[in-house]
Structure formats: C-alpha cells, structure tokens
Design a protein around this motif. Structure first.
Motif, PDB file in Angstrom:
ATOM      1  N   ALA A  78       0.887  -1.138  -0.078  1.00  0.00           N
ATOM      2  CA  ALA A  78      -0.025   0.091  -0.070  1.00  0.00           C
ATOM      3  C   ALA A  78       0.956   1.387   0.169  1.00  0.00           C
ATOM      4  O   ALA A  78       0.424   2.577  -0.017  1.00  0.00           O
ATOM      5  N   ILE A  79       2.096   1.121   0.013  1.00  0.00           N
ATOM      6  CA  ILE A  79       3.120   2.261   0.114  1.00  0.00           C
ATOM      7  C   ILE A  79       4.143   2.152  -0.934  1.00  0.00           C
ATOM      8  O   ILE A  79       4.599   3.307  -1.149  1.00  0.00           O
ATOM      9  N   SER A 139      -6.968   3.902  -4.752  1.00  0.00           N
ATOM     10  CA  SER A 139      -7.376   2.686  -4.021  1.00  0.00           C
ATOM     11  C   SER A 139      -8.804   2.219  -3.993  1.00  0.00           C
ATOM     12  O   SER A 139      -9.776   3.029  -3.924  1.00  0.00           O
ATOM     13  N   ASP A 175      -0.170   7.364  -2.080  1.00  0.00           N
ATOM     14  CA  ASP A 175      -0.294   6.019  -1.760  1.00  0.00           C
ATOM     15  C   ASP A 175      -0.878   5.507  -0.490  1.00  0.00           C
ATOM     16  O   ASP A 175      -1.994   4.744  -0.407  1.00  0.00           O
ATOM     17  N   ALA A 176      -0.117   5.877   0.319  1.00  0.00           N
ATOM     18  CA  ALA A 176      -0.692   5.502   1.828  1.00  0.00           C
ATOM     19  C   ALA A 176      -1.763   6.043   2.232  1.00  0.00           C
ATOM     20  O   ALA A 176      -2.834   5.200   2.708  1.00  0.00           O
ATOM     21  N   THR A 234      -4.466   6.990   0.371  1.00  0.00           N
ATOM     22  CA  THR A 234      -5.666   6.223  -0.350  1.00  0.00           C
ATOM     23  C   THR A 234      -6.153   4.904   0.362  1.00  0.00           C
ATOM     24  O   THR A 234      -7.087   4.729   0.680  1.00  0.00           O
ATOM     25  N   THR A 235      -5.010   4.093   0.782  1.00  0.00           N
ATOM     26  CA  THR A 235      -5.363   2.608   1.416  1.00  0.00           C
ATOM     27  C   THR A 235      -6.040   3.302   2.757  1.00  0.00           C
ATOM     28  O   THR A 235      -7.115   2.570   3.314  1.00  0.00           O
TER      29      THR A 235
END
Ligand code: FAD
Ligand code: MG
Length: 313
Positions: free
Chosen positions: A163-164, A230, A274-275, A277-278
């Motif tokens: 996720a990152i 995500s 990225d992080a 969105t999760t």
C-alpha cells in the motif's frame, strides 16, 4: 489495479494525441511490481532511467522476491536492513499512528490468510482470524535506528508494503528523472501515477477510473503531482453475494467495508498519496477526510458504494 492503470493510460493517450504539432512522445511499458509500469516522455532516455530506479526499489521491498530485504525480514523475524528500507518502515509506523491503526503494514499475515497473495481466495473461520490478529499490529515492529535493525515482537509476523511501496518507487523514479535533467514525463505504475512537468506546454490529463467500471468518474490536470487510487474493484472475490477485497481493516481482520468504493488522492509526494488512499479506504469518508487534513495540500476524491449493483459486481 492493472485494468484501472490501463484505463488511465487509455484516457491519457487519448488526451496526448490531441494536438498534431506537439513533439513526439516516447512510450514504454514493463511488468514490474506485479503490475504494468508505463513511462511517457518526449525524452527517449526517460523510460530506462525510471525502470532502473523502480527495479532497484522492487529488489529491496517486494514480498514476492525471496531475496528482498522485506522477504528476508519476514522469514527471519529480524534483520539489519538498508537505511532506505528502514526509513519506509519507520514512515509506515507514522501512518499507522496517524490513521489509528487503519494503515498497517503488518497485514501481511491477513493478506495470506485470505489468499490474496497467491490469488487462491479463502474465507477464513473466525478462530483463524483471531489467531492471525495476534501477529498483526505495527506496534509489534521494534525499530533500532542505530543499526537499522527491524525486529518483530511476535514470531510469524509478515510485513507487506503493497500500500505504500509503489508510491515510494514512483516518487523515487521521478526524483531520478529530475536529477538527469528530464523535464517532462508521466510514470504510471498500475494506477500509481506521477506527472513530471508539462506535456507539450500543457498539464498532463489523467482520468480517474469509475469503480463501477463505467469509464472514468473524473479528470485531473496535473503538473509535478502524484495521484493514487485505492479500491476493491480489481482485487476481490464474491461469497454469498458479498464482495471481499484486498484492503483489510487490521483492527477486525476483515476486508475493509467502509461503504467507500474508491479513493483518489492527489499530492506532491507519491508515497503520501499511496499510503493515504489505503488508509482512507479503511477509515471511510468522515474519518478519512479528517486524516487527509493532516497533510496540507492533498486533494481527496471519494467514490461511494452506491454505484455498484447488489450482486457485488
Ligand atoms: P493499495 O490500496 O495501495 O494497497 C493495497 C495493498 O496493501 C493490498 O493489496 C495489501 O497488500 C496491502 N494492504 C491491505 N490492507 C492494508 C492496510 N490496512 N494497511 C496497509 N496495507 C494494506 N503483486 C503480484 O501479484 N506480483 C508481484 O510480483 C508483485 N510485486 C510487488 C512488488 C512491490 C515492490 C510492490 C509494492 C507490490 C507488488 N505486488 C505484486 C502487489 C501489487 O502491485 C498490488 O496490486 C499492489 O501493491 C496493490 O496496490 P494498489 O495500489 O492496488 O492498492
Ligand atoms: Mg496505497
């Protein structure tokens, strides 16, 4: 996210070929990090530079590569890692704290339990989930900054940077391009995108995939920005009409079910987008937007569940 990435690409390329007197654009793509990575730039050497940097980071952080630092840490339960791997684990700890445990790289054991690592999906028993949760919790990762030592407090823990690390890799590739004097480039790693500079004097145009797979649900005009999405419309299985996706709520051990169908975040920093969105996908809209406010300058777009019809498709 492969289809979304392609969808993105389809949208991007449609916009790229808009005007006929713009300079030629070089496009190259490669399967990396379990997804398609596409690089588009007026500079022919851009793709090789970006692929080289992403490959280097994949070699450090991939749980699918047994020789990576992450895989060696997961099998040994402790490891002196490179400063780079140490820093991304430390950064993941920050996201864990800021998201009240919604973002948690120790979900690796849950991802395996539910069969999302090898795509052999499995619906576990309550007792199996309870058992597995004993090995989940970023507070169980012990960090020693002096030796870059990472140690698990409980044996059998597994970290998963899914996720990152794509965001991190794309961000590092953009930095490498800048260092090599590249002024214009779009990198797309399975929906994890960075738009460097302008494209033929205009912002890059990016389409956001509609989680109900009805084309795009929005367009973004981006310069020196990262965008991530995500959602559980690519990696999921259906059981008794209910969809179970690859993003987990580490507090319950179940696939996240926050009535959010997809989250898109635009940020200067690819790792952050990225992080986030999760984390927002797990937290849901209200708590997710409150988390995003802790990151000045990020933009959040949320598509809600209602778009999808009842049988989970
Ligand atoms: P995101 O929402 O960004 O991440 C979701 C992923 O993060 C899940 O798939 C899970 O891995 C993890 N996760 C789930 N819940 C949480 C949570 N609450 N907190 C934190 N993390 C969570 N896939 C392959 O099939 N083969 C490969 O060889 C392969 N190599 C990879 C190498 C690298 C370095 C990376 C980063 C990923 C790799 N992948 C591989 C995974 C693949 O790219 C995934 O599809 C991707 O990581 C999921 O990202 P996303 O943007 O779709 O979702
Ligand atoms: Mg992510």
């Amino acid at each position: 996210m492969k289809r979304a990435g392609f969808l993105f690409l389809a949208c991007v390329s449609a916009f790229i070929n808009g005007c006929d007197n713009s300079p030629r654009l070089y496009k190259d793509s490669r399967l990396m990090m379990g997804t398609f990575v596409e690089v588009i730039s007026p500079e022919e050497k851009a793709a090789a530079i970006a692929f080289g940097e992403i490959k280097r980071i994949e070699g450090l952080l991939s749980k699918y590569d047994p020789s990576s630092e992450v895989s060696r840490l997961n099998s040994a339960g402790q490891l002196k890692v490179s400063r780079e791997t140490y820093d991304i684990i430390a950064r993941s700890k920050e996201f864990w704290a800021l998201s009240n445990g919604a973002f948690d790289i120790t979900v690796g054991s849950l991802v395996e339990l539910w069969g999302f690592k090898d795509k052999k999906y499995y619906f576990p028993l309550k007792t199996e989930i309870t058992q597995t949760l004993k090995r989940v919790g970023t507070d169980k990762i012990i960090l020693d900054p002096v030796d870059n030592l990472v140690k698990f407090a409980v044996s059998g823990m597994q970290i998963d940077l899914g996720a990152i690390a794509k965001g991190y890799a794309v961000g590092c590739a953009a930095k490498k391009l800048r260092e090599n004097g590249i002024k214009s480039c779009l990198i797309n790693a399975g929906g994890q995108i960075y738009c460097l500079g302008l494209k033929s004097g205009k912002p890059w145009l990016v389409g956001i995939a509609d989680p109900a797979k009805k084309g795009i649900s929005g367009k973004l005009s981006l310069v020196n920005k990262a965008v991530s999405t995500s959602g559980d419309y690519e990696q999921f299985f259906i059981k008794d009409g209910i969809r179970y996706g690859h993003i987990f709520d580490p507090r319950s051990g179940m696939p996240a079910d926050s009535s959010v169908a997809s989250v898109t975040v635009v940020s200067d920093d690819s790792l952050v987008s990225d992080a986030l969105t999760t984390a927002i996908f797990v937290l849901g809209e209200e708590k997710g937007r409150a988390l995003a406010e802790k990151f000045p300058g990020v933009e959040v777009k949320i598509d809600k569940e209602k778009e999808r019809d009842k049988d989970g498709k």
